[in-house]
Enzyme design. Sequence first.
Site, short mmCIF file in Angstrom:
data_model
loop_
_atom_site.label_atom_id
_atom_site.label_comp_id
_atom_site.label_asym_id
_atom_site.label_seq_id
_atom_site.Cartn_x
_atom_site.Cartn_y
_atom_site.Cartn_z
N PRO A 128 7.42 -3.70 -3.73
CA PRO A 128 6.65 -4.83 -4.24
C PRO A 128 5.24 -4.83 -3.67
O PRO A 128 5.04 -4.55 -2.49
CB PRO A 128 7.43 -6.04 -3.72
CG PRO A 128 8.10 -5.55 -2.47
CD PRO A 128 8.43 -4.10 -2.72
N GLY A 129 4.27 -5.09 -4.50
CA GLY A 129 2.88 -5.21 -4.04
C GLY A 129 2.38 -6.60 -4.36
O GLY A 129 2.26 -7.47 -3.49
N TYR A 176 -8.56 -6.37 -17.48
CA TYR A 176 -7.28 -6.62 -18.18
C TYR A 176 -7.19 -7.99 -18.83
O TYR A 176 -6.12 -8.41 -19.24
CB TYR A 176 -6.08 -6.53 -17.22
CG TYR A 176 -6.14 -5.52 -16.11
CD1 TYR A 176 -6.05 -4.16 -16.39
CD2 TYR A 176 -6.21 -5.92 -14.78
CE1 TYR A 176 -6.05 -3.23 -15.34
CE2 TYR A 176 -6.22 -5.00 -13.75
CZ TYR A 176 -6.15 -3.66 -14.03
OH TYR A 176 -6.16 -2.75 -13.02
N ARG A 202 -10.51 -8.07 -12.31
CA ARG A 202 -9.28 -8.06 -13.11
C ARG A 202 -9.43 -8.68 -14.50
O ARG A 202 -8.78 -8.28 -15.44
CB ARG A 202 -8.12 -8.68 -12.34
CG ARG A 202 -7.77 -7.89 -11.07
CD ARG A 202 -6.46 -8.32 -10.43
NE ARG A 202 -5.32 -8.00 -11.27
CZ ARG A 202 -4.65 -8.88 -11.97
NH1 ARG A 202 -4.96 -10.16 -11.92
NH2 ARG A 202 -3.65 -8.50 -12.73
N CYS A 240 -25.30 -8.53 -13.64
CA CYS A 240 -26.04 -8.22 -14.86
C CYS A 240 -25.12 -7.50 -15.82
O CYS A 240 -25.23 -6.27 -16.00
CB CYS A 240 -27.22 -7.33 -14.52
SG CYS A 240 -28.64 -8.29 -14.10
N GLU A 241 -24.20 -8.22 -16.39
CA GLU A 241 -23.19 -7.59 -17.24
C GLU A 241 -22.48 -8.71 -17.98
O GLU A 241 -21.89 -9.60 -17.35
CB GLU A 241 -22.22 -6.82 -16.33
CG GLU A 241 -21.05 -6.25 -17.03
CD GLU A 241 -20.92 -4.74 -16.83
OE1 GLU A 241 -21.80 -4.12 -16.19
OE2 GLU A 241 -19.95 -4.19 -17.34
N GLY A 252 6.74 -4.12 -9.32
CA GLY A 252 6.50 -4.61 -10.67
C GLY A 252 6.88 -6.05 -10.99
O GLY A 252 6.56 -6.52 -12.08
N1 LLP Z 1 4.92 1.37 -6.66
C1 LLP Z 1 4.12 2.17 -7.38
C2 LLP Z 1 4.39 3.59 -7.43
C3 LLP Z 1 3.02 1.62 -8.06
O1 LLP Z 1 2.24 2.42 -8.79
C4 LLP Z 1 2.77 0.24 -7.97
C5 LLP Z 1 1.63 -0.37 -8.66
C6 LLP Z 1 3.64 -0.56 -7.20
C7 LLP Z 1 4.71 0.04 -6.56
C8 LLP Z 1 3.43 -2.04 -7.02
O2 LLP Z 1 3.58 -2.77 -8.19
P1 LLP Z 1 3.50 -4.37 -8.12
O3 LLP Z 1 4.71 -4.87 -7.36
O4 LLP Z 1 2.25 -4.71 -7.42
O5 LLP Z 1 3.50 -4.79 -9.54
N2 LLP Z 1 -4.54 -2.96 -10.64
C9 LLP Z 1 -3.52 -3.54 -11.50
C10 LLP Z 1 -2.13 -3.22 -11.01
C11 LLP Z 1 -1.89 -1.73 -10.89
C12 LLP Z 1 -0.52 -1.44 -10.36
C13 LLP Z 1 -0.45 -0.04 -9.88
N3 LLP Z 1 0.79 0.34 -9.31
C14 LLP Z 1 -3.73 -5.06 -11.57
O6 LLP Z 1 -4.69 -5.55 -11.00
O7 LLP Z 1 -2.96 -5.76 -12.22
#
Ligand code: LLP
Length: 431
Positions: free
Chosen positions: A291-292, A334, A330, A361-362, A248
Amino acid sequence: MLHENLTVNALGHLCIAGADTVELARQYGTPLMVMDEERIRRNFRIYKNAMSKHFGEGSFPAFASKAFSCKYIYKIAKEENVGIDIVSSGELYTALKAGFDVSKSFFHGNNKTDFDIEYGISNGVGHFVVDNMTELDSINEIAGKKGIIQPVLLRLTPGIDPHTHAAITTGQVDSKFGIAIETGQATEAVKYTLTRKNVRLDGFHCHIGSQIFDIKPFCDAARLMIKYISSLKVELGYEASILNLGGGFGVKYIEAQPELDYAEFIRLVSQFIDNEVSVSGIKKPTIVMEPGRSIVADSCLTLYTVGGTKQIPGFKNYTSVDGGMPDNPRYALYQSDYTVCLASRMNDECDFECTIAGRCCESGDLLQENVLIPKPQRGDILAVLVTGAYNYSMASNYNRIPRPEVLGIKDGKEFEIIKRESFADLIKNDL
Ligand code: LLP
């Protein structure tokens, strides 16, 4: 520039990790995503080092691979010796094909099918992060048939609102994910899980949301979870050995946003954990984070070729590019912030205000509204920065547009990570 891996060369072209983006666009075509491998590795190391320093030796990051899932990233994760978070059998399959040791994986999702559970157990997934008790029953039954004891965590909702976009908030009591502490359901779930013979409850997971810049909700969540763990020791004599705090941390997409110091955030969270641990006298659990976005987002940019501009006097201007919501949904989803620049003319004055439109087309197919760039000509290369997270992984073939090529840059040289989809790819499953 926005991040230190972005520079401008003598030709006035935008460079990433030293590579001329205009040259790459000419050579490989557009839309084109370009990823800086050193940046990904650097981001992994920031987490790894800070987590073992502040949380203790056994603690580690598990990359949330939903942010960017392909064989390449699992190979990097393997080399950097981190874990992974997977959320489907497709992600698991990709990780296995990349040779990733999935005993260091956390299998997520609010509706794992029996197939997912079977496939995960057969392939040695480290932990299932259990969302609900019907899922737990299924894991227990399938593990029983295989004669094994499957390690699990329970996903809990700590009841925290992190003030981010509603679509990416997950930790509140009424979330579709996990089991609420506040309602007493979490404790019922713990008691039930402890009676099942073919699962081993190793601890808990929570994830409060994504793209969060404020440290407070993370500290609150950590404190709440540790408090909850210590209450279970008193109430049930059960002590959790793992606490997974999810992901997050926010990423800087535009100048107005801060660049977070993730190591400092980890240090601050660890203070709250240590405090609670010393007050309650429980054994400090192994801390995992997922972290993603903050691993991959700022390693990447997307290049497009400008088709032209449309000026509607008294209203607005559009600049159209040869990609859009199929490679980056995105903004449509969002209204996400992005920095846009004209990669082929970085030194020209930014005096043309326009909306960047995709080619679908949107009407909602926009990449950003009201940006200032030099007035583009047909054929100019336009860059959208910080596109490494949740872009390719959410890409589609809407309007039968092939997904873009993804290139990596390492030591100044480019290499292919994911090939551009061909028209033949588009019809390969059509009968
Ligand atoms: N762990 C869990 C259980 C999660 O559901 C997520 C993200 C993460 C870790 C990683 O979170 P991060 O570090 O990336 O914030 N598609 C959306 C984001 C969806 C996030 C879903 N879960 C976007 O493009 O902003």
